[in-house]
Design an enzyme around this catalytic site. Sequence first.
Site, PDB file in Angstrom:
ATOM      1  N   CYS A 166      68.640  71.296  20.312  1.00  0.00           N
ATOM      2  CA  CYS A 166      67.581  71.089  21.277  1.00  0.00           C
ATOM      3  C   CYS A 166      67.725  69.827  21.889  1.00  0.00           C
ATOM      4  O   CYS A 166      67.462  68.768  21.347  1.00  0.00           O
ATOM      5  CB  CYS A 166      66.442  71.419  20.462  1.00  0.00           C
ATOM      6  SG  CYS A 166      64.897  70.908  21.681  1.00  0.00           S
ATOM      7  N   CYS A 169      64.597  67.713  21.803  1.00  0.00           N
ATOM      8  CA  CYS A 169      64.255  67.369  20.706  1.00  0.00           C
ATOM      9  C   CYS A 169      65.300  66.190  20.353  1.00  0.00           C
ATOM     10  O   CYS A 169      64.669  64.892  19.565  1.00  0.00           O
ATOM     11  CB  CYS A 169      64.394  68.306  19.530  1.00  0.00           C
ATOM     12  SG  CYS A 169      63.920  69.897  20.024  1.00  0.00           S
TER      13      CYS A 169
END
Length: 239
Positions: A166, A169
Amino acid sequence: MKKFILIVLIGYSIGLTGCANGQANNTTPSLEPIAFSEKLTQSPFAIVLDVRTPDEFSKGHLKNAVNFNWNDPSFASKVAKMDKETPVFVYCLSGGRSAAAAKQLREQGFKEVYELNGGILKWKAANLPIDTDTQTSVSEGITLEAFEHVINSEKKVLVDFYAEWCAPCKKMEPYINEISKNMSDKVKVVRIDVDANPALSEALKIDALPVLHIYQNNKRIWSHTGYITKEEVLKQLKD
Ligand SMILES: O=S(=O)([O-])[S-]
């Protein structure tokens, strides 16, 4: 177990916004290696999706690629969790599997899907770089009961639901670590890798990434889905 997928929802005001606002083109043709590489450079938050087998992947892959085997039954469910606004750069050995995977992605509503024409074979022939790092292994999942124990604290508990693949993230990770280190007297930070914790993620209805929750005394007092700045998180922790 390989990575489950993510979703980047919401206004990702820095670079991702640029990506999400890029041309939505469901009929984008496959790109020659150089063009693919250049486009990728302009899309720093894109997902690079290698749809070959893990064995093929382990012998060399594109930088930051995630590996979802097109021939694995879990392919569809993994892809279903990806953010449809995030550009996806898909490749395989020579273009067959990536064409099928790209078709599926477009049918599922992914706005920007780029295929590597000729696959990694042509990429290598163009002398473009190959990465041989393997993906980080995932830890054991924790139960909902254990999680409830973890969040039962008088301090605020900041829970970061993330995945290795991600991009937002990853962008948030340094400041989450800083908060963990610098505010340990007031805030407990818990990072949950959703790939390693599918049951917990499902129980908590984590169907997009990144997700942050703040708990206090076992009660959720705030949550946010999508990229968020450090300043905004600090504001929530100080309130
Ligand atoms: O499916 S393939 O083109 O990688 S052989």
